[in-house]
Write an enzyme that holds these catalytic residues in place. Structure first.
Site, PDB file in Angstrom:
ATOM      1  CB  SER B  10      -0.948  -0.172   1.128  1.00 14.71           C
ATOM      2  OG  SER B  10      -1.365   1.186   1.377  1.00 14.71           O
ATOM      3  CG  HIS B  11       0.601   4.526  -2.751  1.00 16.15           C
ATOM      4  ND1 HIS B  11       0.299   3.261  -3.469  1.00 16.15           N
ATOM      5  CD2 HIS B  11       1.408   5.471  -3.593  1.00 16.15           C
ATOM      6  CE1 HIS B  11       0.619   3.462  -4.595  1.00 16.15           C
ATOM      7  NE2 HIS B  11       1.311   4.704  -4.779  1.00 16.15           N
ATOM      8  CB  VAL B  12      -1.117   5.300   3.550  1.00 15.79           C
ATOM      9  CG1 VAL B  12      -1.156   5.740   4.739  1.00 15.79           C
ATOM     10  CG2 VAL B  12      -1.489   5.803   2.187  1.00 15.79           C
ATOM     11  CG  ASP B  67      -2.406   1.349  -2.161  1.00 12.20           C
ATOM     12  OD1 ASP B  67      -1.546   1.035  -2.847  1.00 12.20           O
ATOM     13  OD2 ASP B  67      -2.319   1.877  -1.264  1.00 12.20           O
TER      14      ASP B  67
END
Lengths: 192, 124
Positions: B10-12, B67
């Site tokens: 995921s990016h986060v 994501d």
């Protein structure tokens, strides 16, 4: 292209990226995630540092060094895309291809990774125009600028800009702009 | 049967950690590797950490979930550099990884897991 030119190319490209870092981020703000300037700046700083430390002696060693640093240090989508481009170029250079074919292999690798076609408003639009011009021996600074500017009226079909749909129209694509810098500096390095 | 694990990119950081917490509720014994953000603070994905997560897994066979687009590109490149078998699924990251993990925990094979994931492509 040779090793001296290649190193000069990367030094000039790094200078341009650092100079235009804020503008790249500005381009990436309305249609992306505002990270292109920082990402390219960090990646190219590592490339130049690695050249100083490792002192590549052949064009192939240089292309390999660029590949690994861009892949690891740029981040975002640009890391894997520029990394793929230089990886393809390195492989074509190993196979003994001429420069136009080497650049074309770089383009093919970007498309294999990102699946973008001509007119999708991405870096691919600039790479296609440049590869064609190099094949015909007609690459100029004007042609590069035109290819970058031509992404402005397009609607993004790939990448983060595609999430904003019609709102991407009217903005230059940040990846197209940084690719423009890459080819402007390639011409300058070749001319020196 | 060869051990199968899961990797989520995921990016986060918080998204990755959140999915991890959720999955552990139903799949305590499945090796789930998560990569979130460039680091705890910075949003993004990185080739290095993605490759490291693939190599960290105790499983040789991995089901991968992501994501957004650049997470997929980093995953694809990491897969090419790794000796492990990794299959990337274009499905919603939370539901997809949760479903796969729950089924792995229940001993369901990959083919049957994929049938379940396939249904997530439907737009109603």
């Amino acid at each position: 292209m040779n090793i001296e030119m290649g190193i000069r190319w990367m030094e000039l490209f790094n200078e341009e990226i650092q100079n235009e870092k804020d503008y790249l981020t500005q381009l990436d703000t309305p249609i992306g995630d505002s990270d292109h300037g920082n990402n390219m700046s960090r990646g190219m700083a590592h490339v130049v540092k690695a050249i100083e430390e490792q002192k590549p002696e052949t064009l192939n060693e240089l292309l390999k060094l660029i590949t690994t640093n861009l892949l690891s240090k740029v981040g975002g989508a640009s890391g894997p895309l520029y990394g793929s481009a230089f990886m393809g170029m390195m492989k074509a250079e190993t196979a003994g291809e001429e420069w136009a074919k080497i650049l074309k292999t770089g383009l093919e690798n970007i498309q294999m990774r990102g699946k973008a076609e001509q007119g999708d408003k991405t870096m691919v639009d600039v790479w296609i125009a440049v590869v064609e011009a190099v094949e015909n021996g007609e690459l100029t600074h004007e042609l590069i600028d035109e290819a970058v500017e031509a992404t402005k009226p397009l609607k993004a079909k790939k990448g983060r800009a595609s999430y904003v749909g019609d709102r991407s129209i009217g903005h230059i694509d940040p990846g197209a702009y940084s690719s423009g810098l890459l080819f402007h500096t390639m011409l300058r390095a070749e001319a020196q | 049967m060869e051990k199968t694990g899961i990797i989520i990119v995921s990016h986060v950081y918080e998204i990755a950690e959140g999915i991890h917490r959720l999955i552990k509720e139903v799949a305590a014994d499945v090796d789930v590797q998560v990569v979130g953000g460039v680091d705890i603070k910075e949003i993004g994905t990185s080739f290095d950490t993605t490759l490291a997560a693939i190599n960290n897994s105790s499983a040789k066979n991995l089901l991968a979930f992501y994501d957004l687009g650049s997470a997929k590109m980093n995953l694809e490149m990491a897969v090419e550099m790794s000796d492990k078998t990794v299959k990337i699924y274009d499905v919603p990251v939370v539901e997809g990884s949760y479903t796969a993990a729950a089924l792995l925990q229940a001993g369901v094979n990959q083919e049957n897991i994929e049938e379940q994931l396939e249904e997530m492509h439907n737009v109603k």
